[in-house]
Design a protein around this motif. Structure first.
Motif, PDB file in Angstrom:
ATOM      1  N   LEU A 101       0.811  -1.218   0.000  1.00 53.87           N
ATOM      2  CA  LEU A 101       0.000   0.000   0.000  1.00 53.87           C
ATOM      3  C   LEU A 101       0.845   1.268   0.000  1.00 53.87           C
ATOM      4  O   LEU A 101       0.329   2.344   0.268  1.00 53.87           O
ATOM      5  N   VAL A 111      -5.646   2.142   7.867  1.00 48.95           N
ATOM      6  CA  VAL A 111      -6.770   1.234   8.088  1.00 48.95           C
ATOM      7  C   VAL A 111      -6.273  -0.208   8.100  1.00 48.95           C
ATOM      8  O   VAL A 111      -6.695  -1.035   8.916  1.00 48.95           O
ATOM      9  N   SER A 112      -5.329  -0.496   7.213  1.00 53.62           N
ATOM     10  CA  SER A 112      -4.742  -1.832   7.184  1.00 53.62           C
ATOM     11  C   SER A 112      -4.084  -2.136   8.530  1.00 53.62           C
ATOM     12  O   SER A 112      -4.192  -3.252   9.050  1.00 53.62           O
ATOM     13  N   ILE A 114      -4.933  -0.930  11.436  1.00 57.67           N
ATOM     14  CA  ILE A 114      -5.991  -1.216  12.411  1.00 57.67           C
ATOM     15  C   ILE A 114      -6.441  -2.664  12.242  1.00 57.67           C
ATOM     16  O   ILE A 114      -6.664  -3.378  13.220  1.00 57.67           O
ATOM     17  N   GLY A 115      -6.524  -3.108  10.979  1.00 59.43           N
ATOM     18  CA  GLY A 115      -6.882  -4.501  10.721  1.00 59.43           C
ATOM     19  C   GLY A 115      -5.865  -5.466  11.313  1.00 59.43           C
ATOM     20  O   GLY A 115      -6.222  -6.437  11.985  1.00 59.43           O
ATOM     21  N   VAL A 116      -4.573  -5.177  11.096  1.00 58.26           N
ATOM     22  CA  VAL A 116      -3.520  -6.036  11.655  1.00 58.26           C
ATOM     23  C   VAL A 116      -3.635  -6.071  13.178  1.00 58.26           C
ATOM     24  O   VAL A 116      -3.500  -7.126  13.811  1.00 58.26           O
ATOM     25  N   PHE A 118      -6.298  -5.807  14.956  1.00 58.77           N
ATOM     26  CA  PHE A 118      -7.402  -6.693  15.343  1.00 58.77           C
ATOM     27  C   PHE A 118      -6.989  -8.157  15.197  1.00 58.77           C
ATOM     28  O   PHE A 118      -7.356  -8.992  16.013  1.00 58.77           O
ATOM     29  N   VAL A 119      -6.226  -8.457  14.143  1.00 63.68           N
ATOM     30  CA  VAL A 119      -5.774  -9.836  13.961  1.00 63.68           C
ATOM     31  C   VAL A 119      -4.882 -10.246  15.135  1.00 63.68           C
ATOM     32  O   VAL A 119      -5.055 -11.313  15.728  1.00 63.68           O
ATOM     33  N   ASN A 122      -6.874 -10.896  18.204  1.00 67.15           N
ATOM     34  CA  ASN A 122      -7.559 -12.187  18.173  1.00 67.15           C
ATOM     35  C   ASN A 122      -6.569 -13.325  18.445  1.00 67.15           C
ATOM     36  O   ASN A 122      -6.889 -14.288  19.144  1.00 67.15           O
ATOM     37  N   PHE A 126      -6.824 -16.132  21.401  1.00 71.57           N
ATOM     38  CA  PHE A 126      -6.640 -17.576  21.241  1.00 71.57           C
ATOM     39  C   PHE A 126      -5.502 -18.080  22.140  1.00 71.57           C
ATOM     40  O   PHE A 126      -5.620 -19.109  22.795  1.00 71.57           O
TER      41      PHE A 126
ATOM     42  N   GLN B 258     -13.503  -0.201  19.955  1.00 73.71           N
ATOM     43  CA  GLN B 258     -13.918  -1.216  18.993  1.00 73.71           C
ATOM     44  C   GLN B 258     -15.189  -0.797  18.254  1.00 73.71           C
ATOM     45  O   GLN B 258     -15.362  -1.114  17.085  1.00 73.71           O
ATOM     46  N   VAL B 261     -14.122   1.545  15.618  1.00 70.05           N
ATOM     47  CA  VAL B 261     -13.528   0.830  14.489  1.00 70.05           C
ATOM     48  C   VAL B 261     -14.615   0.142  13.672  1.00 70.05           C
ATOM     49  O   VAL B 261     -14.541   0.100  12.443  1.00 70.05           O
ATOM     50  N   LEU B 264     -15.889   2.628  11.462  1.00 74.32           N
ATOM     51  CA  LEU B 264     -14.916   2.875  10.400  1.00 74.32           C
ATOM     52  C   LEU B 264     -14.971   1.759   9.362  1.00 74.32           C
ATOM     53  O   LEU B 264     -14.915   2.004   8.152  1.00 74.32           O
ATOM     54  N   TRP B 317     -13.877 -15.436  17.036  1.00 75.90           N
ATOM     55  CA  TRP B 317     -13.225 -15.206  15.746  1.00 75.90           C
ATOM     56  C   TRP B 317     -13.529 -13.821  15.190  1.00 75.90           C
ATOM     57  O   TRP B 317     -13.077 -13.466  14.110  1.00 75.90           O
ATOM     58  N   TYR B 319     -12.780 -10.595  15.911  1.00 82.04           N
ATOM     59  CA  TYR B 319     -11.719  -9.618  15.611  1.00 82.04           C
ATOM     60  C   TYR B 319     -10.911 -10.051  14.399  1.00 82.04           C
ATOM     61  O   TYR B 319     -10.509  -9.237  13.572  1.00 82.04           O
ATOM     62  N   LEU B 320     -10.656 -11.365  14.318  1.00 85.41           N
ATOM     63  CA  LEU B 320      -9.873 -11.872  13.201  1.00 85.41           C
ATOM     64  C   LEU B 320     -10.578 -11.558  11.882  1.00 85.41           C
ATOM     65  O   LEU B 320      -9.963 -11.102  10.918  1.00 85.41           O
ATOM     66  N   GLY B 323     -10.496  -7.803  11.245  1.00 83.36           N
ATOM     67  CA  GLY B 323      -9.136  -7.407  10.890  1.00 83.36           C
ATOM     68  C   GLY B 323      -8.801  -7.797   9.461  1.00 83.36           C
ATOM     69  O   GLY B 323      -8.328  -6.974   8.679  1.00 83.36           O
ATOM     70  N   LEU B 324      -9.080  -9.066   9.128  1.00 86.79           N
ATOM     71  CA  LEU B 324      -8.766  -9.521   7.774  1.00 86.79           C
ATOM     72  C   LEU B 324      -9.601  -8.773   6.744  1.00 86.79           C
ATOM     73  O   LEU B 324      -9.118  -8.462   5.652  1.00 86.79           O
ATOM     74  N   LEU B 326     -10.570  -5.678   6.894  1.00 87.47           N
ATOM     75  CA  LEU B 326      -9.942  -4.375   6.652  1.00 87.47           C
ATOM     76  C   LEU B 326      -8.687  -4.522   5.794  1.00 87.47           C
ATOM     77  O   LEU B 326      -8.480  -3.776   4.842  1.00 87.47           O
ATOM     78  N   ILE B 327      -7.836  -5.498   6.162  1.00 85.63           N
ATOM     79  CA  ILE B 327      -6.568  -5.662   5.437  1.00 85.63           C
ATOM     80  C   ILE B 327      -6.835  -5.995   3.966  1.00 85.63           C
ATOM     81  O   ILE B 327      -6.265  -5.384   3.055  1.00 85.63           O
ATOM     82  N   MET B 330      -8.304  -3.091   1.934  1.00 89.06           N
ATOM     83  CA  MET B 330      -7.305  -2.072   1.603  1.00 89.06           C
ATOM     84  C   MET B 330      -6.384  -2.567   0.491  1.00 89.06           C
ATOM     85  O   MET B 330      -5.944  -1.813  -0.365  1.00 89.06           O
TER      86      MET B 330
END
Lengths: 319, 365
Positions: A101, A111-112, A114-116, A118-119, A122, A126, B258, B261, B264, B317, B319-320, B323-324, B326-327, B330
């Motif tokens: 990007l 934004v990416s 923020i996604g990472v 969240f991953v 998670n 776990f 959260q 987000v 968003l 699951w 958040y995963l 998150g994915l 969003l990624i 993008m």
């Protein structure tokens, strides 16, 4: 305790936490300085580091220090394994999520990130739910985990009212050399010069033969490693970890980076120490539950009077 | 400028998609009459409608004006709590649904003004962190001021909405559903009009290039503040609707980062700056959050498939997946599922070779 003793005590706590925040803030500011990306996942990377640290503690069978010792020497492998892990994860995230990007509008990598984040969160959830013996408070995924006390709580100052333990000493013994090494690296080595060049103008840096992508990768590796060190000493200092702490601590660190002037390395350290001390004083003199409000109020005030942070450059935005 | 506005609202799917989505939503309760119990969704769609209003608010600030606001949950919380204090019978006001809604809108605007005035001159990234901090401040303050806000208990019961003298409570889900849908339709109409108005074009010009906008005689500070206040007003409206729908303010901890987000995600997945996109984003994100996860968990629990392990509960699951989402968005479709035309052409200007800006990758040998 007299008033001045309380003050000194809070200063010790504030500085110790501040140094940890500074390490994380450096990761934010270094990446921002070079690619202008708020790496939102940095706090959660730090959280993953603490979970790995606890897992390694379990795998190595480390316990509280023996009588007469102040520290279990098993922290040394922790200080090697966790930073390497965090550096590798941070570099991989850059490769997979941010590098594609680089040419996109500013908002896209943010934004990416923020996604990472969240991953990572998670994964932490776990991780906390895995049936491991070190999770001695149970394996409810979201429950906070006790971190084994590898450093003794004994007061080094003997009978004094002020408490200074080996934990505080450890915090400074780890952070100070790291900050010095980073300063020397950025100021005096070829790689450091390359980093500063890329931060200033990537295109020109490329024209003079700097491999920009590698330099950006190095910034992610260094920032990740610093977050890894911070994970270990945070866990040893505060002794509790939980999967959402990355947000909380990351917020403090990011606030520190912004307060100091994002992109400025000394600014991040100054901001980190300030945030640590403000938190400690607010806990003591105002009320613990208002501390977050105080921190952000200070941030808004500081930015109102100095919109680029305390040590940030006041140059106009690149057009 | 006028021509620019027209390219943004050109013919085709983009201009009509929002009416299509609202139309489908209007038909859902009718579908429920014939579907079996386990497939009925209209009751679960209400959060989607309310979050669509929240998304509209964020869309004005982030989508149109390009200001990243990471604290919309705070404005939603302000809306909920204002509505609760103005309507709940333990307080002296008891203004009823419409009075409470109006109060919530005003308090959201005031909050937007108070936050915007000192902070809107900050650069984009600084603004993002300040709004994020504001979100945390509001949440903590609501928790701590328990003399007024009842702390973590939340304020309840809140009276159900009324319309022309008819109550629309949880017991009359159909009325509540159509009331919420009606309000959303009004919000959609107003936002579409805003997008094509003089003010809306000002917002978009600031997103595209603030310096150029300034040179054209636009006062960026004034325009940003207006966008911020409108956005805050819509967000607090969604808060009031949320409170009225739940019959309770919920606890302050619900309005956390959260949630911001999630808002968003709604705007980004749907398509920044696209009204229809925000509706679709709300359907996708909230549909996953409050329909698919709920139904899947119920199904697995019924079959006894949720065991001790952390991996078996679908909620773990969440958040995963966010998150994915969003990624991947993008990476492969940054303009969103239902993009605004203007944003789409901007994002693909590199493909068409129109980019004038020197970029990092351009220098690659």
């Amino acid at each position: 305790m007299t008033n001045s003793e309380v003050l000194v005590q809070q200063l010790i706590i504030g500085l110790s936490n501040g140094m940890i925040i500074a390490l994380i803030a450096l990761g934010y500011t270094m990446v921002y300085g070079i690619v202008e990306l708020i790496n939102f996942s940095h706090g959660d990377l730090f959280m993953l580091g603490t979970f790995l640290a606890l897992t390694v503690v379990g795998a190595l069978g480390l316990g509280e220090p023996l009588d007469g010792q102040v520290i279990t020497w098993g922290v040394i492998p922790l200080l090697i394994i966790v930073p390497v892990f965090c550096a590798a994860v941070n570099w991989t995230a850059d490769r997979l999520a941010y590098r594609p990007l680089r040419n996109a509008p500013r908002l896209a990598p943010l934004v990416s990130a923020i996604g990472v984040s969240f991953v990572y969160m998670n994964i932490g959830l776990f991780w906390g739910g895995l049936p491991m013996e070190v999770f001695n408070m149970g394996t409810a995924p979201a429950a906070p985990k006790d971190f084994t006390a590898l450093v003794s709580y004994d007061n080094l100052l003997g009978d004094s009212n002020i408490t200074l333990t080996a934990k505080e000493v450890l915090v400074f013994a780890v952070t100070t050399p790291l900050l010095m090494a980073l300063t020397v690296m950025v100021k005096y080595t070829r790689l450091g010069r390359a980093m500063r060049a890329v931060a200033q103008e990537p295109t020109a840096a490329r024209l003079v033969g700097i491999h920009v992508d590698s330099v950006i990768g190095v910034a992610f590796i260094l920032g990740g490693a610093l977050a890894g060190f911070a994970s270990v000493i945070y866990a040893l200092y505060n002794n509790t970890i939980y999967f959402q702490m990355g947000f909380r601590v990351g917020m403090d660190a990011f606030t520190a980076a912004v307060l100091g002037g994002i992109g400025s390395l000394p600014g991040a350290v100054l901001g980190g120490i300030l945030i640590g001390v403000i938190r400690a004083f607010s806990d003591q003199y105002i009320a613990t539950e208002w501390t977050n409000v105080v921190v952000f109020a200070v941030l808004i005030l500081a930015l109102f009077f100095r919109p680029s942070g305390l040590l940030g450059s006041t140059a106009a935005e690149k057009v | 400028m006028a021509a620019g506005a027209r390219t943004g609202a050109g013919p085709g799917l983009y201009t009509q998609a929002h009416w299509l989505i609202l139309g489908i939503a209007a038909l859902l309760p009718i579908a429920d009459l014939v579907l079996p119990q386990s497939l009925q969704v209209a009751g679960l769609v209400r959060p989607i409608l309310i979050f669509a209003v929240l998304g509209m608010g964020l869309n004005v600030v982030t989508g149109f004006t390009g200001l990243l606001n990471l604290g919309v949950a705070a404005f939603m919380a302000i809306g909920v709590y204002t509505y609760a204090i103005l309507t709940c019978d333990i307080y002296p006001f008891q203004w009823g649904f419409w009075g409470g809604l109006a109060g919530a809108m005003v308090s959201g605007m005031v909050a937007g003004l108070l936050l915007g005035l000192p902070t809107l001159r900050l650069r984009g990234d600084y603004l993002a962190i300040v709004t994020l901090g504001f979100g945390e401040m509001v949440q903590d303050s609501l928790k701590n001021l328990d003399a007024i806000t009842k702390g973590t208990q939340g304020i309840n019961p809140l009276p159900p909405p009324t319309f022309l003298g008819y109550a629309a409570s949880q017991e009359q889900p159909l009325r509540l559903y159509y009331l919420l849908l009606g309000i959303l339709a009004v919000v959609v109409l107003l936002t579409r009009n805003l997008e094509n108005s003089r003010a809306g074009r000002t917002f978009i010009s600031i997103r595209e290039d603030e310096l150029a906008a300034k040179c054209m005689g636009i006062n960026p500070m004034k325009a940003k503040l207006l966008a911020f206040v409108i956005g805050a007003c819509l967000c607090s409206t969604s808060g009031a609707l949320w409170g009225a729908n739940l019959g309770s303010s919920g606890e302050p901890g619900n309005y956390d980062f959260q949630l911001s987000v999630l808002a968003l995600c709604i705007v980004i997945v749907g398509g920044m700056g696209s009204v229809g996109g925000v509706l679709l984003g709300s359907v996708v994100m909230m549909g996953f959050n409050s329909i698919i996860l709920v139904k899947l968990t119920a199904f697995l629990t019924q079959r006894g498939l949720i065991g001790e392990s952390v991996f078996t509960s679908p909620a773990n699951w969440k958040y995963l997946v966010f998150g994915l989402a969003l990624i991947l968005m993008m990476r492969f479709r940054p303009e969103g599922l239902l993009p605004s035309r203007r944003v789409q052409s901007e994002l693909h200007e590199i493909d068409s070779g129109l980019s004038a800006k020197p970029r990092v990758e351009d220098a690659k040998p």
